[in-house]
Design an enzyme around this catalytic site. Structure first.
Site, PDB file in Angstrom:
ATOM      1  N   HIS A 173     -11.420  48.275 -40.540  1.00 21.87           N
ATOM      2  CA  HIS A 173     -10.544  47.762 -39.376  1.00 21.87           C
ATOM      3  C   HIS A 173      -8.810  47.337 -39.353  1.00 21.87           C
ATOM      4  CE1 HIS A 173     -10.931  45.376 -43.462  1.00 21.87           C
ATOM      5  NE2 HIS A 173     -10.317  44.546 -42.618  1.00 21.87           N
ATOM      6  N   HIS A 209      -6.411  44.251 -38.371  1.00 17.44           N
ATOM      7  CA  HIS A 209      -5.867  42.823 -37.771  1.00 17.44           C
ATOM      8  C   HIS A 209      -5.146  42.934 -37.053  1.00 17.44           C
ATOM      9  CE1 HIS A 209      -7.587  41.359 -41.821  1.00 17.44           C
ATOM     10  NE2 HIS A 209      -7.453  42.789 -42.167  1.00 17.44           N
TER      11      HIS A 209
END
Length: 142
Positions: free
Chosen positions: A100, A102
């Site tokens: 992922h 951010h």
């Protein structure tokens, strides 16, 4: 999809999230532990553990989605900047083992921005040591 993965469960709709955007390859949603107002995550729909494992096409899709969202979020939220951060491995603060990015809008108003630097970026390192480590990376790249 990994049945034990929190983010895979979010993509599958089994765990609620505040979805921000979605396309064929990516899913973006608000972080429930935000470092700043507007902190969100962009993930590939296809499970990959981390930066070292993600397929190049998924990495490109996530990065482009993060750029597109940041370009809209920064002016919409009145942010003064933005960080894109990836943590790869527990020692690098990765806590959910699904790749992922951010997307963290940044503000000079610290009431809206709780993120602080974990190191002082203006402290020079030893040039010989930096060069030695660089040479090891060059050699590993072939």
């Amino acid at each position: 999809m990994s049945e034990q993965c929190l983010f895979c469960s979010i993509v599958a709709g089994q765990i609620p999230s505040m979805k921000v955007a979605e396309d064929e390859k990516t899913f973006a949603f608000m972080d429930i532990n935000p470092a700043s107002d507007g902190h969100l995550l962009v993930i590939p729909k296809r499970h990959s553990r981390d930066l070292l494992e993600i397929a190049p096409d998924d990495l490109a899709a996530v990065t482009l989605a993060a750029q597109r969202i940041a370009a809209v979020a920064v002016p919409a939220l009145g942010a003064d900047g933005v960080n894109l951060i990836n943590c790869c491995g527990a020692a690098a603060w990765q806590s959910v083992f699904h790749f992922h990015l951010h997307v963290i809008p940044r503000y000079t108003d610290k009431d809206r921005d709780r993120l602080t630097l974990p190191w002082v970026p203006d402290v020079p390192g030893d040039r010989a040591a930096i060069a030695a480590v660089g040479e090891r990376i060059v050699a590993a790249l072939g």
